[in-house]
Scaffold this active site. Sequence first.
Site, PDB file in Angstrom:
ATOM      1  N   GLU A 114       0.863  -1.195   0.000  1.00 17.72           N
ATOM      2  CA  GLU A 114       0.000   0.000   0.000  1.00 17.72           C
ATOM      3  C   GLU A 114       0.889   1.231   0.000  1.00 17.72           C
ATOM      4  O   GLU A 114       1.991   1.182   0.533  1.00 17.72           O
ATOM      5  CB  GLU A 114      -0.837   0.058   1.296  1.00 17.72           C
ATOM      6  N   LYS A 116       2.472   4.519   1.395  1.00 15.14           N
ATOM      7  CA  LYS A 116       2.622   5.084   2.741  1.00 15.14           C
ATOM      8  C   LYS A 116       2.309   6.570   2.627  1.00 15.14           C
ATOM      9  O   LYS A 116       3.054   7.326   2.003  1.00 15.14           O
ATOM     10  CB  LYS A 116       4.037   4.883   3.266  1.00 15.14           C
ATOM     11  N   ASP A 118       1.830  10.352   3.645  1.00 17.55           N
ATOM     12  CA  ASP A 118       2.545  11.234   4.554  1.00 17.55           C
ATOM     13  C   ASP A 118       1.551  12.188   5.203  1.00 17.55           C
ATOM     14  O   ASP A 118       1.394  13.322   4.787  1.00 17.55           O
ATOM     15  CB  ASP A 118       3.589  12.011   3.740  1.00 17.55           C
ATOM     16  N   ARG A 137      -2.891   9.772  17.135  1.00 14.47           N
ATOM     17  CA  ARG A 137      -2.068   8.678  17.656  1.00 14.47           C
ATOM     18  C   ARG A 137      -1.349   9.054  18.951  1.00 14.47           C
ATOM     19  O   ARG A 137      -1.166   8.224  19.829  1.00 14.47           O
ATOM     20  CB  ARG A 137      -1.059   8.305  16.572  1.00 14.47           C
ATOM     21  N   GLU A 173      -5.152   7.496   7.713  1.00 12.88           N
ATOM     22  CA  GLU A 173      -4.308   8.686   7.653  1.00 12.88           C
ATOM     23  C   GLU A 173      -5.105   9.891   7.170  1.00 12.88           C
ATOM     24  O   GLU A 173      -5.819   9.808   6.170  1.00 12.88           O
ATOM     25  CB  GLU A 173      -3.170   8.367   6.661  1.00 12.88           C
ATOM     26  N   TYR A 223      -7.961   8.647   4.498  1.00 12.07           N
ATOM     27  CA  TYR A 223      -7.891   7.332   3.847  1.00 12.07           C
ATOM     28  C   TYR A 223      -7.730   6.280   4.946  1.00 12.07           C
ATOM     29  O   TYR A 223      -6.779   6.349   5.735  1.00 12.07           O
ATOM     30  CB  TYR A 223      -6.671   7.234   2.928  1.00 12.07           C
ATOM     31  N   LYS A 288       2.766  -5.353   3.868  1.00 10.12           N
ATOM     32  CA  LYS A 288       2.175  -6.037   5.022  1.00 10.12           C
ATOM     33  C   LYS A 288       1.885  -7.489   4.667  1.00 10.12           C
ATOM     34  O   LYS A 288       1.488  -7.769   3.530  1.00 10.12           O
ATOM     35  CB  LYS A 288       0.821  -5.391   5.397  1.00 10.12           C
ATOM     36  N   LYS A 312      10.862   3.437   2.347  1.00  8.85           N
ATOM     37  CA  LYS A 312      10.689   4.874   2.093  1.00  8.85           C
ATOM     38  C   LYS A 312      11.505   5.316   0.888  1.00  8.85           C
ATOM     39  O   LYS A 312      12.664   4.939   0.753  1.00  8.85           O
ATOM     40  CB  LYS A 312      11.069   5.688   3.336  1.00  8.85           C
ATOM     41  N   CYS A 406      20.278  44.881  10.319  1.00 13.87           N
ATOM     42  CA  CYS A 406      19.143  44.662   9.427  1.00 13.87           C
ATOM     43  C   CYS A 406      19.566  44.935   7.976  1.00 13.87           C
ATOM     44  O   CYS A 406      20.139  45.985   7.686  1.00 13.87           O
ATOM     45  CB  CYS A 406      17.995  45.585   9.817  1.00 13.87           C
ATOM     46  N   CYS A 409      17.632  48.282   6.859  1.00 15.89           N
ATOM     47  CA  CYS A 409      17.801  49.615   7.456  1.00 15.89           C
ATOM     48  C   CYS A 409      19.062  49.734   8.315  1.00 15.89           C
ATOM     49  O   CYS A 409      19.266  50.765   8.964  1.00 15.89           O
ATOM     50  CB  CYS A 409      16.559  49.971   8.273  1.00 15.89           C
ATOM     51  N   CYS A 424      14.741  42.817  13.763  1.00 19.26           N
ATOM     52  CA  CYS A 424      15.149  44.206  13.595  1.00 19.26           C
ATOM     53  C   CYS A 424      14.183  45.029  14.455  1.00 19.26           C
ATOM     54  O   CYS A 424      12.969  44.964  14.255  1.00 19.26           O
ATOM     55  CB  CYS A 424      15.033  44.613  12.127  1.00 19.26           C
ATOM     56  N   CYS A 430      11.751  50.838   9.341  1.00 24.79           N
ATOM     57  CA  CYS A 430      12.309  49.776   8.491  1.00 24.79           C
ATOM     58  C   CYS A 430      11.267  49.430   7.419  1.00 24.79           C
ATOM     59  O   CYS A 430      10.181  48.928   7.727  1.00 24.79           O
ATOM     60  CB  CYS A 430      12.663  48.572   9.359  1.00 24.79           C
TER      61      CYS A 430
HETATM   62  S1  IVH Z   1      -0.219   0.515   8.895  1.00 27.02           S
HETATM   63  C1  IVH Z   1       0.778  -1.266  12.940  1.00 27.02           C
HETATM   64  N1  IVH Z   1      -0.500   1.519   6.499  1.00 27.02           N
HETATM   65  O1  IVH Z   1       2.858   5.342   8.928  1.00 27.02           O
HETATM   66  C2  IVH Z   1       0.938  -0.620  11.638  1.00 27.02           C
HETATM   67  N2  IVH Z   1       0.448   2.903   8.185  1.00 27.02           N
HETATM   68  O2  IVH Z   1       5.355   4.934  10.575  1.00 27.02           O
HETATM   69  C3  IVH Z   1       0.133   0.574  11.554  1.00 27.02           C
HETATM   70  N3  IVH Z   1       1.000   5.153   7.453  1.00 27.02           N
HETATM   71  O3  IVH Z   1       1.589   5.775  12.134  1.00 27.02           O
HETATM   72  C4  IVH Z   1       0.275   1.351  10.369  1.00 27.02           C
HETATM   73  N4  IVH Z   1       0.323   4.945   5.376  1.00 27.02           N
HETATM   74  O4  IVH Z   1       0.304   6.802  10.283  1.00 27.02           O
HETATM   75  C5  IVH Z   1      -0.076   1.744   7.747  1.00 27.02           C
HETATM   76  N5  IVH Z   1      -0.826   2.280   4.341  1.00 27.02           N
HETATM   77  C6  IVH Z   1      -0.417   2.511   5.580  1.00 27.02           C
HETATM   78  C7  IVH Z   1       0.112   3.755   5.994  1.00 27.02           C
HETATM   79  C8  IVH Z   1       0.546   3.900   7.312  1.00 27.02           C
HETATM   80  C9  IVH Z   1       0.839   5.768   6.270  1.00 27.02           C
HETATM   81  C10 IVH Z   1       1.583   5.800   8.646  1.00 27.02           C
HETATM   82  C11 IVH Z   1       0.797   5.566   9.901  1.00 27.02           C
HETATM   83  C12 IVH Z   1       1.760   5.106  10.930  1.00 27.02           C
HETATM   84  C13 IVH Z   1       3.067   5.447  10.302  1.00 27.02           C
HETATM   85  C14 IVH Z   1       4.090   4.457  10.763  1.00 27.02           C
END
Ligand code: IVH
Length: 669
Positions: A114, A116, A118, A137, A173, A223, A288, A312, A406, A409, A424, A430
């Site tokens: 999936e 990740k 941000d 969290r 997220e 999401y 996963k 990452k 500055c 000025c 400043c 200024c």
């Molecule tokens: S699973 C026990 N799936 O990444 C595992 N986390 O560094 C729980 N995150 O705090 C997370 N996309 O906020 C999972 N597809 C995704 C994710 C995801 C972003 C974030 C999540 C978590 C952080 C972990």
Amino acid sequence: MHETEISKEMKRLADLIRYHNESYFQKNISEISDYAYDQLLEQLIQLEKRYPHYKLIDSPTEKLGELPSKSFPVAYHRIPMLSLAKTYSEEEVVQFIKRVKKILPNQTIDFVCEPKIDGVALSMIYEHNSLVRVATRGDGEKGDDITQNAKTLFKIPDVITDSQYTSFEVRGEAFMTKEFFETSNQERAKQGQELWANPRNITAGTLKTLDLNLLKEREIIFYAYSFYSQSIPCYTQQEALELLVKLGFSIAPTYKICHDITEIMDYIHSWSKRKNTLLVDIDGIVIKVNAFQQQQAIGITAKAPRWAIAYKYQPEIAHSTLENVTFQVGRTGAITPVAHFNPILLAGTMVRRASLHNADEIARQDLHLGDTVLIEKGGEIIPQVVGVDIKSRNQTSLPIVFTSVCPACSTSLIREMGEAVFYCPNKQACLPQLKGRILHFAHRKAMDIYSLGPKTVDALFEANLIKTVADLYKLRYEQVNQLEGFQEISTKKLLAHIKDSKSIPFNRVLFALGIKHVGETVAKKLAAYFGNMEQLQCATITDLLQVSDIGMKIAQSIIDHLNDPYQQTILTELKDAGLKFSFQKIEKFTKNLVLSSKKLVLSGTFQKYTREELSRLIEQAGGKLNAAVSSKIDYLVVGNSPGPSKVAKARTLGISVLEENDILNMIEP
Ligand code: IVH
């Protein structure tokens, strides 16, 4: 390295990580990039592995980061919200797959890949088919209860209609779309406001804001990616994702079941090229184990599951030669260093400048002119200098020295105790400060003098027509009309906008004054608490500290501003010009607690009063205001164009819907 130096280095790293944790999790400021932060953490982890006897008892490598903030109730998680093991190395992903296969020999193991995202992790709890709690969290054990904010912000199911699914928890997220982030930043640039650094921080700030207007304005999306329930059968992550969609949640637009490392790598590589096409910033791929039973068999560590890993992506980094460092002056007098370098192509755009934050950061990076610097554009829209290649430094090159005067000025700069920023102090003369304050005053959210942009401000200064915001109200037709580019219509328009601003309510006037640390929310609180400028001007520190969310720093800044003779002259002139220095007509209401213990929600725009004034009247009458309609609400008060979903929900729940006049009749004596 000598052993004492190692222990010193470990302490230095720990302190630095703690400092950045606090900035990031408590203040939503990222002073360094995610990548640079991960590198610090990794260095400390490696040193702790090699020298465990020097490991600090309270090492930040043991902590999950964020602590709950003080403004929201604490929410304890039923199941800890864990982190993910992360890596920037493909080899480590291969190791992860091998490890998992070794734990479960002779089994077929499928993986789900999936994106990740941000953003900010949230937990949502449903009981008896209804959403009862949304929490951040926090430190993994406990976070902030942000239920009301989340209900206003997201399109998430509030009630689950299918009676099969009663009690469960959804995690996922929250994030701001790239598009909303970029458009907002363009708007901010036009208004001469400081640009947002990255969407994640703004999302975190918005989730915890106490300002209802911000909640309504900002586009934050959720999401879902995890589903927990005692009663609902669900055997794999794939089934969980499908169920989440069926229940009405949005999930990320892509995921894939992979059977082996080749498929996993293909997925990682293909999204590395296409990630820019997504609605949201992704910083990697989460891999996963698909079957829940296998996940359980593999288990978890104190911090993260062993059945998942986050790969990452390297942030986009480019090298360039540092040509110069200049210093910019903001409207508050704050000095920001900016690095200038040979133009480079980074994440699709040409960049030639990057932020350097503050003097400490320059000293920390020990920058020299001509250095090869590393510039990163990760989640951040503003590129940042994240490192320097000291090895390639020319021995004769000169170090960058933070300016002591500055740049506009030449006044000597000052630095307040405990602050990283130099200022400043020449507030009265200024030029960038004077101009910046006028642009702030004219901003849409302040006095809304729409036609007063940076060019016009420049022209007015050049013609010596203004110096302070009060001078705007003294401008005459002939004066504006003689400016270059000003014809009859544009002159009339500017003067009309200035005149119209006299009806802007008191709280926005207060915000427009540009008092250091007084943003929109604080201005609203001050206006509601004190009611008028005279009361505020008489307030002592102790009085100011009575207002919620106002601490010593803000209180002192307000006192300093209001007691400054220069600012006092401006205030008198603004008052004489006819600006609103109090909430209108409030005085005629006596303390009449007809709404005592009643909960109300406001929606739409009102005729007789501004939303802030009406809120104040309701609170004076003992009422409590909430952001969202729920069964606990007594009245929904509607103005023009109320939110249709609010009205519909109030009707379904049988809540009385009142119009502005109805509520005024109730509270007027
Ligand atoms: S699973 C026990 N799936 O990444 C595992 N986390 O560094 C729980 N995150 O705090 C997370 N996309 O906020 C999972 N597809 C995704 C994710 C995801 C972003 C974030 C999540 C978590 C952080 C972990």
